[in-house]
Motif scaffolding. Structure first.
Motif, PDB file in Angstrom:
ATOM      1  N   ILE A   1     -16.237 -36.140  11.914  1.00  0.00           N
ATOM      2  CA  ILE A   1     -15.688 -34.967  11.237  1.00  0.00           C
ATOM      3  C   ILE A   1     -14.247 -35.257  10.812  1.00  0.00           C
ATOM      4  CG2 ILE A   1     -17.169 -33.320  12.435  1.00  0.00           C
ATOM      5  CD1 ILE A   1     -14.790 -32.559  14.175  1.00  0.00           C
ATOM      6  N   ASP A   2     -13.787 -34.500   9.840  1.00  0.00           N
ATOM      7  CA  ASP A   2     -12.407 -34.665   9.372  1.00  0.00           C
ATOM      8  C   ASP A   2     -11.530 -33.540   9.920  1.00  0.00           C
ATOM      9  OD1 ASP A   2     -12.963 -32.415   7.790  1.00  0.00           O
ATOM     10  OD2 ASP A   2     -13.315 -33.612   5.982  1.00  0.00           O
ATOM     11  N   ASP A   3     -10.288 -33.484   9.452  1.00  0.00           N
ATOM     12  CA  ASP A   3      -9.324 -32.484   9.920  1.00  0.00           C
ATOM     13  C   ASP A   3      -9.789 -31.049   9.696  1.00  0.00           C
ATOM     14  OD1 ASP A   3      -7.371 -34.232  10.866  1.00  0.00           O
ATOM     15  OD2 ASP A   3      -6.490 -34.472   8.883  1.00  0.00           O
ATOM     16  N   GLU A   4     -10.569 -30.834   8.665  1.00  0.00           N
ATOM     17  CA  GLU A   4     -11.024 -29.486   8.337  1.00  0.00           C
ATOM     18  C   GLU A   4     -12.300 -29.098   9.067  1.00  0.00           C
ATOM     19  OE1 GLU A   4     -11.292 -29.631   4.108  1.00  0.00           O
ATOM     20  OE2 GLU A   4      -9.129 -29.875   3.863  1.00  0.00           O
ATOM     21  N   GLY A   5     -12.834 -30.012   9.878  1.00  0.00           N
ATOM     22  CA  GLY A   5     -14.055 -29.732  10.623  1.00  0.00           C
ATOM     23  C   GLY A   5     -15.324 -29.983   9.826  1.00  0.00           C
ATOM     24  N   THR A   6     -15.194 -30.633   8.695  1.00  0.00           N
ATOM     25  CA  THR A   6     -16.343 -30.950   7.869  1.00  0.00           C
ATOM     26  C   THR A   6     -17.059 -32.175   8.418  1.00  0.00           C
ATOM     27  OG1 THR A   6     -15.173 -30.108   5.930  1.00  0.00           O
ATOM     28  CG2 THR A   6     -17.087 -31.519   5.516  1.00  0.00           C
ATOM     29  N   VAL A   7     -18.366 -32.048   8.616  1.00  0.00           N
ATOM     30  CA  VAL A   7     -19.158 -33.192   9.071  1.00  0.00           C
ATOM     31  C   VAL A   7     -19.298 -34.162   7.905  1.00  0.00           C
ATOM     32  CG1 VAL A   7     -21.392 -33.968   9.932  1.00  0.00           C
ATOM     33  CG2 VAL A   7     -20.411 -31.830  10.773  1.00  0.00           C
ATOM     34  N   ARG A   8     -18.830 -35.368   8.107  1.00  0.00           N
ATOM     35  CA  ARG A   8     -18.858 -36.368   7.044  1.00  0.00           C
ATOM     36  C   ARG A   8     -20.041 -37.324   7.175  1.00  0.00           C
ATOM     37  NH1 ARG A   8     -13.650 -37.119   4.432  1.00  0.00           N
ATOM     38  NH2 ARG A   8     -14.279 -39.279   4.137  1.00  0.00           N
TER      39      ARG A   8
ATOM     40  N   VAL B   1      -8.987 -43.900   6.823  1.00  0.00           N
ATOM     41  CA  VAL B   1      -7.860 -43.219   7.469  1.00  0.00           C
ATOM     42  C   VAL B   1      -6.556 -43.812   6.952  1.00  0.00           C
ATOM     43  CG1 VAL B   1      -6.745 -42.820   9.690  1.00  0.00           C
ATOM     44  CG2 VAL B   1      -9.217 -42.723   9.521  1.00  0.00           C
ATOM     45  N   SER B   2      -5.615 -42.954   6.580  1.00  0.00           N
ATOM     46  CA  SER B   2      -4.319 -43.438   6.106  1.00  0.00           C
ATOM     47  C   SER B   2      -3.523 -44.026   7.270  1.00  0.00           C
ATOM     48  CB  SER B   2      -3.540 -42.296   5.457  1.00  0.00           C
ATOM     49  OG  SER B   2      -3.170 -41.348   6.424  1.00  0.00           O
ATOM     50  N   SER B   3      -2.447 -44.703   6.951  1.00  0.00           N
ATOM     51  CA  SER B   3      -1.660 -45.372   7.995  1.00  0.00           C
ATOM     52  C   SER B   3      -0.997 -44.375   8.955  1.00  0.00           C
ATOM     53  CB  SER B   3      -0.595 -46.271   7.367  1.00  0.00           C
ATOM     54  OG  SER B   3       0.261 -45.498   6.553  1.00  0.00           O
ATOM     55  N   GLU B   4      -0.759 -43.138   8.506  1.00  0.00           N
ATOM     56  CA  GLU B   4      -0.139 -42.131   9.362  1.00  0.00           C
ATOM     57  C   GLU B   4      -1.177 -41.340  10.162  1.00  0.00           C
ATOM     58  OE1 GLU B   4       0.490 -41.767   5.794  1.00  0.00           O
ATOM     59  OE2 GLU B   4       1.945 -43.353   6.065  1.00  0.00           O
ATOM     60  N   ALA B   5      -2.437 -41.448   9.797  1.00  0.00           N
ATOM     61  CA  ALA B   5      -3.503 -40.667  10.428  1.00  0.00           C
ATOM     62  C   ALA B   5      -4.132 -41.445  11.579  1.00  0.00           C
ATOM     63  CB  ALA B   5      -4.560 -40.299   9.404  1.00  0.00           C
ATOM     64  N   GLU B   6      -5.034 -40.754  12.284  1.00  0.00           N
ATOM     65  CA  GLU B   6      -5.668 -41.360  13.445  1.00  0.00           C
ATOM     66  C   GLU B   6      -7.184 -41.366  13.305  1.00  0.00           C
ATOM     67  OE1 GLU B   6      -2.899 -40.411  17.200  1.00  0.00           O
ATOM     68  OE2 GLU B   6      -4.003 -38.680  16.419  1.00  0.00           O
ATOM     69  N   LEU B   7      -7.782 -42.335  13.947  1.00  0.00           N
ATOM     70  CA  LEU B   7      -9.226 -42.420  14.100  1.00  0.00           C
ATOM     71  C   LEU B   7      -9.494 -42.336  15.597  1.00  0.00           C
ATOM     72  CD1 LEU B   7     -12.098 -42.939  13.080  1.00  0.00           C
ATOM     73  CD2 LEU B   7     -11.575 -45.385  13.093  1.00  0.00           C
ATOM     74  N   LEU B   8     -10.121 -41.232  16.018  1.00  0.00           N
ATOM     75  CA  LEU B   8     -10.344 -40.969  17.441  1.00  0.00           C
ATOM     76  C   LEU B   8     -11.835 -40.934  17.746  1.00  0.00           C
ATOM     77  CD1 LEU B   8      -7.888 -37.977  17.798  1.00  0.00           C
ATOM     78  CD2 LEU B   8      -7.437 -40.327  18.398  1.00  0.00           C
ATOM     79  N   VAL B   9     -12.214 -41.541  18.872  1.00  0.00           N
ATOM     80  CA  VAL B   9     -13.595 -41.489  19.352  1.00  0.00           C
ATOM     81  C   VAL B   9     -13.585 -40.834  20.717  1.00  0.00           C
ATOM     82  CG1 VAL B   9     -15.570 -42.853  20.142  1.00  0.00           C
ATOM     83  CG2 VAL B   9     -14.324 -43.542  18.096  1.00  0.00           C
ATOM     84  N   GLY B  10     -14.436 -39.844  20.896  1.00  0.00           N
ATOM     85  CA  GLY B  10     -14.589 -39.187  22.188  1.00  0.00           C
ATOM     86  C   GLY B  10     -16.038 -39.218  22.605  1.00  0.00           C
ATOM     87  N   MET B  11     -16.264 -39.574  23.867  1.00  0.00           N
ATOM     88  CA  MET B  11     -17.627 -39.589  24.387  1.00  0.00           C
ATOM     89  C   MET B  11     -17.647 -38.971  25.770  1.00  0.00           C
ATOM     90  SD  MET B  11     -18.095 -43.608  25.310  1.00  0.00           S
ATOM     91  CE  MET B  11     -17.484 -44.100  23.723  1.00  0.00           C
ATOM     92  N   GLU B  12     -18.785 -38.437  26.121  1.00  0.00           N
ATOM     93  CA  GLU B  12     -18.940 -37.776  27.408  1.00  0.00           C
ATOM     94  C   GLU B  12     -19.309 -38.799  28.480  1.00  0.00           C
ATOM     95  OE1 GLU B  12     -21.831 -34.364  29.366  1.00  0.00           O
ATOM     96  OE2 GLU B  12     -22.065 -34.937  27.282  1.00  0.00           O
ATOM     97  N   ALA B  13     -18.681 -38.669  29.634  1.00  0.00           N
ATOM     98  CA  ALA B  13     -19.074 -39.477  30.782  1.00  0.00           C
ATOM     99  C   ALA B  13     -20.441 -38.982  31.236  1.00  0.00           C
ATOM    100  CB  ALA B  13     -18.055 -39.343  31.907  1.00  0.00           C
ATOM    101  N   THR B  14     -21.440 -39.847  31.179  1.00  0.00           N
ATOM    102  CA  THR B  14     -22.817 -39.415  31.431  1.00  0.00           C
ATOM    103  C   THR B  14     -23.450 -40.134  32.611  1.00  0.00           C
ATOM    104  OG1 THR B  14     -23.594 -41.033  29.823  1.00  0.00           O
ATOM    105  CG2 THR B  14     -23.247 -38.792  29.025  1.00  0.00           C
TER     106      THR B  14
END
Length: 108
Positions: free
Chosen positions: A19-26, A52-65
């Protein structure tokens, strides 16, 4: 523009949603916990990183399962060493307690 990748780990595969900053599923993917699935996620991270621009971030989150996430976690950590990717493994009970505390905090 920041990109956020949520990864839902299951036995033998992982579903991911970007998803992006606006919550849109890409994008959405289901990848097997195999060499070809891991190679594909590497390719996808490189594509996302170019988006992602140089000032922006690419984040990955996963659940401990219960340790089924370890293959994916190690893979994302290796990819993070090579790119600007940030990886978070989230413990659901702790996150829930934190959310409850923040949502139910009263003012005096």
């Amino acid at each position: 523009m920041n990109l956020y990748v949520g990864v839902d780990i299951s036995k033998g595969y992982a579903d991911s949603c970007v998803i992006d900053d606006e919550g849109t599923v890409r994008e959405e993917y289901r990848l097997d916990d195999t060499r070809s699935g891991h190679d594909r996620i590497r390719e996808l991270v490189q594509e996302w990183n170019r988006t992602v621009s140089s000032e922006a971030e690419l984040l990955v989150g996963m659940e401990a399962t219960g340790r089924t996430e370890l293959n994916w976690l190690h893979l994302f950590e290796k990819i993070a060493d090579e790119t600007d990717l940030e990886v978070y493994c989230i413990n659901p009970p702790i996150l829930r307690r934190y959310a409850d505390q923040r949502l139910h905090a009263g003012k005096t």
